[in-house]
Design a protein around this motif. Structure first.
Motif, short mmCIF file in Angstrom:
data_model
loop_
_atom_site.label_atom_id
_atom_site.label_comp_id
_atom_site.label_asym_id
_atom_site.label_seq_id
_atom_site.Cartn_x
_atom_site.Cartn_y
_atom_site.Cartn_z
N GLN A 297 0.84 -1.19 0.00
CA GLN A 297 0.00 0.00 0.00
C GLN A 297 0.89 1.25 0.00
O GLN A 297 2.03 1.21 0.47
CB GLN A 297 -0.92 0.00 1.22
CG GLN A 297 -1.92 -1.13 1.23
CD GLN A 297 -2.85 -1.05 0.03
OE1 GLN A 297 -3.37 -0.01 -0.32
NE2 GLN A 297 -3.03 -2.20 -0.64
N PRO A 298 0.37 2.38 -0.49
CA PRO A 298 1.17 3.61 -0.55
C PRO A 298 1.71 4.08 0.80
O PRO A 298 2.76 4.72 0.86
CB PRO A 298 0.20 4.66 -1.11
CG PRO A 298 -0.82 3.87 -1.84
CD PRO A 298 -0.94 2.56 -1.11
N ASP A 299 1.02 3.76 1.89
CA ASP A 299 1.47 4.24 3.20
C ASP A 299 2.42 3.26 3.89
O ASP A 299 2.75 3.43 5.06
CB ASP A 299 0.27 4.53 4.10
CG ASP A 299 -0.60 3.30 4.35
OD1 ASP A 299 -0.41 2.26 3.68
OD2 ASP A 299 -1.50 3.39 5.20
N THR A 300 2.92 2.27 3.16
CA THR A 300 3.86 1.31 3.73
C THR A 300 5.21 1.97 3.94
O THR A 300 5.78 2.54 3.01
CB THR A 300 4.00 0.08 2.80
OG1 THR A 300 2.72 -0.49 2.59
CG2 THR A 300 4.96 -0.94 3.39
N PRO A 301 5.75 1.88 5.17
CA PRO A 301 7.07 2.48 5.43
C PRO A 301 8.19 1.57 4.93
O PRO A 301 8.08 0.35 4.92
CB PRO A 301 7.10 2.61 6.96
CG PRO A 301 6.18 1.56 7.45
CD PRO A 301 5.13 1.38 6.39
N MET A 302 9.28 2.20 4.55
CA MET A 302 10.46 1.48 4.09
C MET A 302 11.43 1.29 5.25
O MET A 302 11.41 2.04 6.22
CB MET A 302 11.17 2.25 2.99
CG MET A 302 10.35 2.48 1.76
SD MET A 302 11.28 3.35 0.48
CE MET A 302 11.82 4.81 1.34
N GLU A 303 12.31 0.30 5.06
CA GLU A 303 13.41 0.07 5.98
C GLU A 303 14.71 0.20 5.19
O GLU A 303 14.70 0.16 3.96
CB GLU A 303 13.29 -1.32 6.60
CG GLU A 303 12.04 -1.50 7.44
CD GLU A 303 11.94 -2.89 8.03
OE1 GLU A 303 12.96 -3.61 8.08
OE2 GLU A 303 10.83 -3.26 8.44
N ASN A 304 15.83 0.31 5.89
CA ASN A 304 17.13 0.39 5.22
C ASN A 304 17.33 -0.78 4.28
O ASN A 304 17.05 -1.92 4.64
CB ASN A 304 18.27 0.42 6.25
CG ASN A 304 18.41 1.76 6.91
OD1 ASN A 304 18.05 2.78 6.36
ND2 ASN A 304 18.94 1.76 8.12
#
Length: 77
Positions: A57-64
């Motif tokens: 989904q567009p609001d999914t946060p990324m990780e390193n």
């Protein structure tokens, strides 16, 4: 980041390496590209997002270290 179709055409490359703080959403990545290439704004609400080979989904946060994919609608035969 892998780019397809209109994103690839606008940026002139199929891949980009960009730095974002952890927790940045994939939509924010898209917004950054659209700010740099306003002609992509027409695809903003139609783009699908992927992180590490999974649609998200567009609001999914990324990780390193995440690999983000932006996929606008495509057509062809």
């Amino acid at each position: 980041m892998k780019l397809f179709a209109a994103y690839q055409e606008a940026c002139g490359v199929s891949e980009l390496v960009l730095d974002f703080p952890p927790g940045t959403t994939v939509a924010a990545v898209c917004d950054r590209l659209i700010n740099q290439h306003p002609e992509l704004d027409q695809w903003r609400n139609l783009t699908r997002f992927g992180i590490n080979f999974q649609f998200v989904q567009p609001d999914t946060p990324m990780e390193n270290g995440d690999e983000v994919v932006l996929i606008p609608p495509v057509s062809g035969g």
